[in-house]
Design an enzyme around this catalytic site. Structure first.
Site, mmCIF file in Angstrom:
data_model
loop_
_atom_site.group_PDB
_atom_site.id
_atom_site.type_symbol
_atom_site.label_atom_id
_atom_site.label_comp_id
_atom_site.label_asym_id
_atom_site.label_seq_id
_atom_site.Cartn_x
_atom_site.Cartn_y
_atom_site.Cartn_z
ATOM 1 N N ASP A 24 1.012 -1.219 -0.340
ATOM 2 C CA ASP A 24 -0.338 -0.057 -0.180
ATOM 3 C C ASP A 24 1.060 1.319 -0.097
ATOM 4 O OD1 ASP A 24 -2.158 1.554 -0.145
ATOM 5 O OD2 ASP A 24 -2.758 1.094 1.996
ATOM 6 N N ASN A 80 -10.874 -2.991 -6.797
ATOM 7 C CA ASN A 80 -9.616 -2.066 -7.863
ATOM 8 C C ASN A 80 -10.181 -1.831 -8.679
ATOM 9 O OD1 ASN A 80 -6.809 -3.006 -6.312
ATOM 10 N ND2 ASN A 80 -7.578 -2.493 -5.196
HETATM 11 C C1 FPP Z 1 -1.793 0.573 -3.734
HETATM 12 O O1 FPP Z 1 -1.032 1.044 -3.395
HETATM 13 C C2 FPP Z 1 -1.791 -0.549 -4.300
HETATM 14 C C3 FPP Z 1 -2.018 -0.854 -5.169
HETATM 15 C C4 FPP Z 1 -3.283 -0.875 -5.763
HETATM 16 C C5 FPP Z 1 -1.837 -1.508 -6.643
HETATM 17 C C6 FPP Z 1 -0.522 -2.781 -5.864
HETATM 18 C C7 FPP Z 1 0.707 -3.394 -7.319
HETATM 19 C C8 FPP Z 1 1.868 -3.101 -7.318
HETATM 20 C C9 FPP Z 1 2.793 -2.501 -5.848
HETATM 21 C C10 FPP Z 1 2.386 -3.115 -8.727
HETATM 22 C C11 FPP Z 1 1.951 -4.811 -8.748
HETATM 23 C C12 FPP Z 1 2.793 -5.209 -9.685
HETATM 24 C C13 FPP Z 1 3.000 -6.437 -10.887
HETATM 25 C C14 FPP Z 1 4.205 -6.756 -11.218
HETATM 26 C C15 FPP Z 1 1.595 -6.458 -10.727
HETATM 27 P P1 FPP Z 1 -2.288 2.974 -3.325
HETATM 28 O O2 FPP Z 1 -3.200 2.782 -4.913
HETATM 29 O O3 FPP Z 1 -3.501 2.531 -2.677
HETATM 30 O O4 FPP Z 1 -1.738 3.833 -2.897
HETATM 31 P P2 FPP Z 1 -2.264 5.423 -2.043
HETATM 32 O O5 FPP Z 1 -3.172 4.456 -0.998
HETATM 33 O O6 FPP Z 1 -1.175 5.884 -0.780
HETATM 34 O O7 FPP Z 1 -2.881 6.108 -2.432
#
Ligand code: FPP
Length: 260
Positions: A36, A84
């Site tokens: 996250d 998501n």
């Molecule tokens: C949460 O951060 C992250 C996600 C929903 C996506 C996770 C994906 C990756 C780390 C890359 C994945 C890699 C591969 C190889 C598929 P957020 O966007 O919710 O962050 P925030 O809470 O700060 O907005």
């Protein structure tokens, strides 16, 4: 030299009970991570949110190697939840392209590291090119015998439990199963992690970025998991942070409801 690096250089891996131990570090057999904070990482740098996801993908590569070298047997990463899909469309489409980029650039190293790719979640509902990249990576690494790198992709924990209940109910209805035969093991076998056998339940769940909740991630399997929360944003989660998490786990006293 960092703690893990010095431990690795001494090559002092041995087994104590169920755990792989690196000198004094107790290594979780199944490590699961809620990655996250990508969006906030990007925002801090005045970059678009997707730049955080791209950097987050690089962190997945780093942590995969660290976990594999440490003796972790299963690394499950929460890459995309069923919730998501409701993000802005351009962010969703970027996230859907990430596995393509990830596997294009990383499969040779996964093969070198003897890591096998697996997934949990409904990959049939992914765009065709994403699904193909995932299936190709599974096939190309299918014979590897080392750590399992398990991507939760279009995964939702409550749906998983409901679908397991439906499958068991159908068997009862058909007369091939009695209600009494629905044990913890029988239920666990119907979950998407069933293929992991006795490694299905994470020993340690890490969540980055300061949020402290499960967000529909492995709710059944997490019944006895240890939790490690850190304010560090996922793109900043590096070797030092990995070592801190394993060090914290080493100090935990897991009793599984029993008295020592
Ligand atoms: C949460 O951060 C992250 C996600 C929903 C996506 C996770 C994906 C990756 C780390 C890359 C994945 C890699 C591969 C190889 C598929 P957020 O966007 O919710 O962050 P925030 O809470 O700060 O907005």
């Amino acid at each position: 030299m960092s703690l893990l690096a010095s431990l690795f250089s001494k090559q002092k891996k041995h087994r104590v009970g169920h755990h792989m131990v690196l000198n004094d570090l107790k290594v979780p057999k199944h490590l699961a991570i809620i990655m996250d904070g990508n969006g906030r990482w990007a925002k801090k740098r005045h970059l678009p949110r997707v730049a955080g996801h791209k950097q987050g993908m690089e962190t997945v590569k780093t942590v995969t190697k660290l976990a594999s070298h440490a003796g972790v047997q299963v690394l499950t990463v929460y890459a995309f939840s069923t919730e998501n899909w409701s993000r802005p469309q351009d962010e969703v489409s970027f996230l859907m392209k990430l596995p393509v980029t990830f596997f294009d650039t990383f499969v040779p190293e996964l093969i070198k590291e003897n890591v096998r790719v697996e997934t949990i979640g409904d990959i049939d509902a992914l765009p065709a090119s994403t699904k193909k990249a995932v299936l190709d990576a599974k096939e190309q690494t299918g014979k590897n015998t080392g750590m399992v790198l398990n991507f939760a992709l279009n995964y939702g924990g409550q749906t998983e439990i409901i679908e397991a209940a439906q499958a068991l109910a159908t068997e009862v209805q058909q007369g091939t199963l009695t209600p009494e035969a629905i044990t913890k093991e029988a239920f666990a076998a119907k979950l998407t992690t069933g293929f992991l056998g006795d490694l299905a339940d994470p020993d340690l769940i890490i969540r980055t970025s300061g949020e402290e909740r499960l967000s529909n991630f492995l709710p059944f399997q997490a019944a006895y998991s240890e939790f490690y929360f850190t304010p560090v944003l996922w793109p900043d989660f590096d070797q030092e942070q990995f070592e801190l998490a394993l060090d914290a786990y080493t100090k935990r006293d897991r009793r599984f409801g029993k008295v020592k």
